[in-house]
Design a protein around this motif. Structure first.
Motif, PDB file in Angstrom:
ATOM      1  N   HIS A  75       0.814  -1.219   0.000  1.00  0.00           N
ATOM      2  CA  HIS A  75       0.000   0.000   0.000  1.00  0.00           C
ATOM      3  C   HIS A  75       0.855   1.281   0.000  1.00  0.00           C
ATOM      4  O   HIS A  75       0.565   2.231  -0.736  1.00  0.00           O
ATOM      5  CB  HIS A  75      -0.941  -0.017   1.217  1.00  0.00           C
ATOM      6  CG  HIS A  75      -1.871   1.145   1.269  1.00  0.00           C
ATOM      7  ND1 HIS A  75      -2.959   1.260   0.442  1.00  0.00           N
ATOM      8  CD2 HIS A  75      -1.866   2.257   2.039  1.00  0.00           C
ATOM      9  CE1 HIS A  75      -3.581   2.404   0.694  1.00  0.00           C
ATOM     10  NE2 HIS A  75      -2.944   3.016   1.666  1.00  0.00           N
TER      11      HIS A  75
ATOM     12  N   HIS B 225       1.267   4.611  -2.509  1.00  0.00           N
ATOM     13  CA  HIS B 225       1.265   6.047  -2.192  1.00  0.00           C
ATOM     14  C   HIS B 225       2.548   6.721  -2.709  1.00  0.00           C
ATOM     15  O   HIS B 225       2.515   7.836  -3.208  1.00  0.00           O
ATOM     16  CB  HIS B 225       1.160   6.272  -0.684  1.00  0.00           C
ATOM     17  CG  HIS B 225      -0.249   6.222  -0.159  1.00  0.00           C
ATOM     18  ND1 HIS B 225      -1.267   6.996  -0.668  1.00  0.00           N
ATOM     19  CD2 HIS B 225      -0.811   5.494   0.847  1.00  0.00           C
ATOM     20  CE1 HIS B 225      -2.396   6.751  -0.003  1.00  0.00           C
ATOM     21  NE2 HIS B 225      -2.149   5.831   0.915  1.00  0.00           N
TER      22      HIS B 225
ATOM     23  N   SER C 298      -0.452   9.641   5.798  1.00  0.00           N
ATOM     24  CA  SER C 298      -1.886   9.395   5.613  1.00  0.00           C
ATOM     25  C   SER C 298      -2.514   9.150   6.974  1.00  0.00           C
ATOM     26  O   SER C 298      -1.912   9.431   8.019  1.00  0.00           O
ATOM     27  CB  SER C 298      -2.079   8.194   4.692  1.00  0.00           C
ATOM     28  OG  SER C 298      -1.727   7.016   5.373  1.00  0.00           O
TER      29      SER C 298
ATOM     30  N   HIS D  37      -0.538   5.699   7.890  1.00  0.00           N
ATOM     31  CA  HIS D  37       0.917   5.573   7.725  1.00  0.00           C
ATOM     32  C   HIS D  37       1.592   6.929   7.780  1.00  0.00           C
ATOM     33  O   HIS D  37       1.065   7.902   7.250  1.00  0.00           O
ATOM     34  CB  HIS D  37       1.252   4.946   6.365  1.00  0.00           C
ATOM     35  CG  HIS D  37       0.483   3.706   6.085  1.00  0.00           C
ATOM     36  ND1 HIS D  37       0.855   2.477   6.558  1.00  0.00           N
ATOM     37  CD2 HIS D  37      -0.677   3.521   5.415  1.00  0.00           C
ATOM     38  CE1 HIS D  37      -0.046   1.583   6.189  1.00  0.00           C
ATOM     39  NE2 HIS D  37      -0.990   2.191   5.492  1.00  0.00           N
TER      40      HIS D  37
ATOM     41  N   ASP E 118      -6.585   7.237  -0.690  1.00  0.00           N
ATOM     42  CA  ASP E 118      -6.507   5.868  -1.206  1.00  0.00           C
ATOM     43  C   ASP E 118      -7.236   5.755  -2.546  1.00  0.00           C
ATOM     44  O   ASP E 118      -8.355   6.226  -2.702  1.00  0.00           O
ATOM     45  CB  ASP E 118      -7.108   4.895  -0.183  1.00  0.00           C
ATOM     46  CG  ASP E 118      -6.179   4.722   1.006  1.00  0.00           C
ATOM     47  OD1 ASP E 118      -5.005   5.143   0.912  1.00  0.00           O
ATOM     48  OD2 ASP E 118      -6.623   4.154   2.029  1.00  0.00           O
TER      49      ASP E 118
END
Ligand code: KG4
Ligand code: ZN
Length: 364
Positions: free
Chosen positions: A111, A115, A141, A144, A335
């Motif tokens: 993931h 990004h 984010s 994260h 996302d």
């Protein structure tokens, strides 16, 4: 190449089709914000149930908008981790099912690698040619917050992470304390616009070697936002006690004892403290984690890079350091699956067998 990407690591169900690493044919995002809003945060059970309900429709819509039949696909990519296990499972299983049915490769995408790839989806971004490496990646984010050294496609080294809350989480939790709506990041961004922060009374957080727990990461590069949140809570409690003495109602909303301008001043200072923490560490990484004398580049993505103050301050800092700054386009900050499909097409995906499971804590 006709690659379908699927993303479902948290509270967005997304699918996208690309025909090259930089060319998006379609990108569909089903956001669950209205479902989680009443709870003031993401509820994992609600998230996974919604993923189940919409994943097929989101995939069909991405294929239809791209004008692509499933049988045209040459590969299927999906987020395998990190994220909420029950959310990851839905998109990953859908991708497995499709890859198996079509007899095409399944690609597992990290993931955060998605990004960090997202800024390259902007039309004016450079191609990821070998001379661009190494560069510093910043992912900020709701789930994260970390700094990375990107050394080659598929080769990304974690330099620093948060030891507690992510930057977006710090903003969301602050908004909750202040009785503002979820998600708090954009609300705080709006309230703080046009307020000038002259001095910041929130103390900066410094981490010790112990705090990073033998991870081998440099403590001065790692993030911590929970102290900031505690300072804000204390400040709100003090104001409440001063202004509503004898009320004893801990529940009273800050809007009942703070004026609009006081609220704006408080959230601006808080946002500035979050931005300061990110800026300081990103600058240190640019200065100390890249080869000397080579051109420097910072690539930043994730929902918090939508923040107008962060974008402004990153541009100012990179200008001062004569470093190149690549920010994700607003449509690619939160996302989405274009970043997953694009990353897979650009060599960030790992070929996966059909018996490979999701990994909620998958290291990059
Ligand atoms: O990337 P994302 O959609 O999901 C995760 O992977 O977590 O990021 C969501 C986070 C939330 O914490 C939200 O408050 C934050 O991004 N966010 C913002 C802004 N827009 C979204 N934070 C600050 N300023 C914004 N304008
Ligand atoms: Zn994300």
């Amino acid at each position: 190449m006709l690659l379908l990407g699927i993303e479902s690591s948290c509270d967005e169900t997304a699918a996208a089709v690309v025909d090259s690493p930089r060319h998006i044919l379609s990108s569909v995002v089903d956001s669950q914000i209205p479902l989680h809003q009443p709870h003031g945060g993401v509820v994992p059970e609600i998230a996974s149930r919604r993923h189940v309900e919409v994943v097929d429709r989101v995939v069909d819509e991405a294929l239809a908008r791209a004008g692509v039949a499933p049988s045209d696909l040459t590969a299927v990519a999906a987020t395998r981790g990190p994220g909420l296990a029950s959310s990851l499972l839905i998109g990953w299983s859908a991708a497995k099912g499709l890859a198996a049915r079509l007899g095409v490769p399944l690609l597992a995408v990290h993931h955060v690698a998605g990004h960090l790839y997202s800024p390259f989806l902007a039309p004016d971004a450079p191609d990821r040619t070998p001379d661009l490496y190494p560069y510093i990646g910043l992912a900020v984010s709701g789930g994260h917050t970390g700094l990375y050294r990107c050394e080659a496609p598929g080769k990304t080294k974690l330099l620093a992470r948060t030891v507690d809350d992510a930057a977006g989480e710090a903003l969301d939790k602050a908004a909750k304390l202040l009785g503002l709506s979820y998600p708090g990041g954009p609300v705080i961004d709006r309230l703080a616009r046009s307020v000038e922060v002259k001095s910041n009374t929130f103390p900066p957080t410094r981490l010790s070697e112990d705090a990073v727990g033998g991870s081998g990461l440099r403590p001065e590069l790692c993030f911590s936002f929970s102290g900031l949140k505690t300072s804000l809570r204390r400040r709100i409690e003090k104001l409440r006690a001063e202004r509503e003495p004898g009320n004893g109602a801990e529940e009273s909303a800050p809007s009942s004892f703070l004026s609009e301008s006081e609220l704006r001043a408080l959230v601006s200072e808080y946002q500035e403290a979050v931005v300061d923490a990110i800026l300081e560490r990103a600058e240190l990484a640019l200065r100390t984690e890249l080869p000397r004398r080579a051109p420097r580049m910072l690539v930043a993505g994730g929902g918090v890079t939508l923040n107008s103050r962060l974008r402004e301050r990153l541009a100012e800092m990179c200008g001062r350091l004569r470093a190149r700054l690549l920010l994700a386009l607003p449509a690619h900050c939160g996302d989405n699956a274009a970043m997953i499909a694009g990353a897979a097409a650009a060599g960030e995906g790992r070929p996966a067998s059909l018996d490979l499971d999701v990994d909620p804590t998958w290291p990059i």
